[in-house]
Design a protein around this motif. Structure first.
Motif, PDB file in Angstrom:
ATOM      1  N   PRO A 166       4.525  11.892 -11.197  1.00  0.00           N
ATOM      2  CA  PRO A 166       4.414  10.546 -11.928  1.00  0.00           C
ATOM      3  C   PRO A 166       3.284   9.847 -12.210  1.00  0.00           C
ATOM      4  O   PRO A 166       2.461   9.459 -11.149  1.00  0.00           O
ATOM      5  N   ALA A 167       3.035   9.551 -13.445  1.00  0.00           N
ATOM      6  CA  ALA A 167       2.024   8.956 -13.750  1.00  0.00           C
ATOM      7  C   ALA A 167       1.805   7.577 -13.258  1.00  0.00           C
ATOM      8  O   ALA A 167       2.866   6.589 -13.506  1.00  0.00           O
ATOM      9  N   PRO A 168       0.828   7.214 -12.602  1.00  0.00           N
ATOM     10  CA  PRO A 168       0.718   5.697 -12.309  1.00  0.00           C
ATOM     11  C   PRO A 168       0.397   4.744 -13.228  1.00  0.00           C
ATOM     12  O   PRO A 168       0.848   3.472 -12.929  1.00  0.00           O
ATOM     13  N   ILE A 169      -0.379   4.992 -14.223  1.00  0.00           N
ATOM     14  CA  ILE A 169      -0.726   4.051 -15.184  1.00  0.00           C
ATOM     15  C   ILE A 169      -0.153   4.415 -16.539  1.00  0.00           C
ATOM     16  O   ILE A 169       0.035   5.600 -16.989  1.00  0.00           O
ATOM     17  N   ARG A 225       1.493  -0.795 -17.310  1.00  0.00           N
ATOM     18  CA  ARG A 225       1.571  -0.705 -15.912  1.00  0.00           C
ATOM     19  C   ARG A 225       0.530   0.011 -15.013  1.00  0.00           C
ATOM     20  O   ARG A 225      -0.286   0.865 -15.478  1.00  0.00           O
ATOM     21  N   VAL A 226       0.107  -0.847 -14.094  1.00  0.00           N
ATOM     22  CA  VAL A 226      -0.950  -0.637 -13.265  1.00  0.00           C
ATOM     23  C   VAL A 226      -0.697  -0.701 -11.883  1.00  0.00           C
ATOM     24  O   VAL A 226      -0.328  -1.804 -11.313  1.00  0.00           O
ATOM     25  N   PRO A 227      -0.886   0.287 -11.262  1.00  0.00           N
ATOM     26  CA  PRO A 227      -0.600   0.306  -9.815  1.00  0.00           C
ATOM     27  C   PRO A 227      -1.611  -0.743  -9.050  1.00  0.00           C
ATOM     28  O   PRO A 227      -2.883  -1.131  -9.363  1.00  0.00           O
ATOM     29  N   ALA A 228      -0.949  -1.519  -8.088  1.00  0.00           N
ATOM     30  CA  ALA A 228      -1.848  -2.640  -7.369  1.00  0.00           C
ATOM     31  C   ALA A 228      -3.469  -2.246  -6.921  1.00  0.00           C
ATOM     32  O   ALA A 228      -4.205  -2.734  -6.900  1.00  0.00           O
ATOM     33  N   GLU A 229      -3.332  -0.816  -6.403  1.00  0.00           N
ATOM     34  CA  GLU A 229      -4.645  -0.369  -6.010  1.00  0.00           C
ATOM     35  C   GLU A 229      -5.467   0.062  -7.102  1.00  0.00           C
ATOM     36  O   GLU A 229      -6.607   0.332  -6.603  1.00  0.00           O
ATOM     37  N   ALA A 230      -5.060   0.169  -8.309  1.00  0.00           N
ATOM     38  CA  ALA A 230      -5.969   0.751  -9.211  1.00  0.00           C
ATOM     39  C   ALA A 230      -7.173  -0.094  -9.680  1.00  0.00           C
ATOM     40  O   ALA A 230      -7.039  -1.327  -9.526  1.00  0.00           O
TER      41      ALA A 230
END
Lengths: 120, 120
Positions: free
Chosen positions: A90-93, A115-120
């Motif tokens: 699944p694409a995180p961004i 949508r941007v994951p916290a660690e990006a």
């Protein structure tokens, strides 16, 4: 060109395997003085845009942009949603971009992140 | 101005009660040569944009535009989602607009429709 064709040309540029392929796609599908802006970067002209794409390619090796849903457009404007992630997971961004076309080429892009994951 | 303030000024213009109130808001919050485009109409300059807004006001009497979610933005660009419908019932029409600001004023709007009922 249809909204879908413009979106495909746009994401193909982002997905170019290397700088040479990217430059060829910028030359083919974008105006020379195209402008790109998103929350992180503003780039003017295909050289700066190519450098912006190279930076993303180097930061996220093996990731690819994939069209999310169907692009729609009217007049000179196209909007599309995309995902960015590694193949097969699944694409995180995710983001949404609005493209303005001139003379059949991508001339202006305003990008937003959805949508941007916290660690990006 | 924040993204929220720009979105509020933008929707207030669409929600103006009459032509005079609309003209005052266009004069206050938009550049004189602002451009507005959506899937149905393209308008250049505040006079044409005022006429576009008047046409929507006359077609949908008693309807109001309401901000949907929170606007976000970067640089000179703001995106927002909105609903259009009568007070007190679920809004039948939804859209997303991208606004470009110049000198603190709304200068360019590209609008898209996200939901339109079959009968609209």
């Amino acid at each position: 060109m249809t909204a879908r064709q413009i979106a495909d040309a746009y994401l193909a540029t982002w997905n170019a395997a290397d700088a040479q392929a990217c430059a060829a796609l910028l030359d083919r599908h974008w105006t020379r003085d195209a402008e790109y802006v998103d929350p992180m970067v503003a780039a003017a002209g295909t050289a700066q845009i190519g450098a912006t794409i190279a930076a993303v390619r180097e930061r996220f090796p093996g990731f690819a942009f994939t069209l999310l849903g169907e692009p729609d457009g009217h007049g000179d404007h196209v909007r599309l949603r995309w995902t960015l992630g590694p193949a097969g997971v699944p694409a995180p961004i995710e983001g949404s971009d609005v493209i303005t076309v001139r003379d059949g080429r991508i001339d202006r892009v305003v990008g937003f992140l959805d949508r941007v994951p916290a660690e990006a």
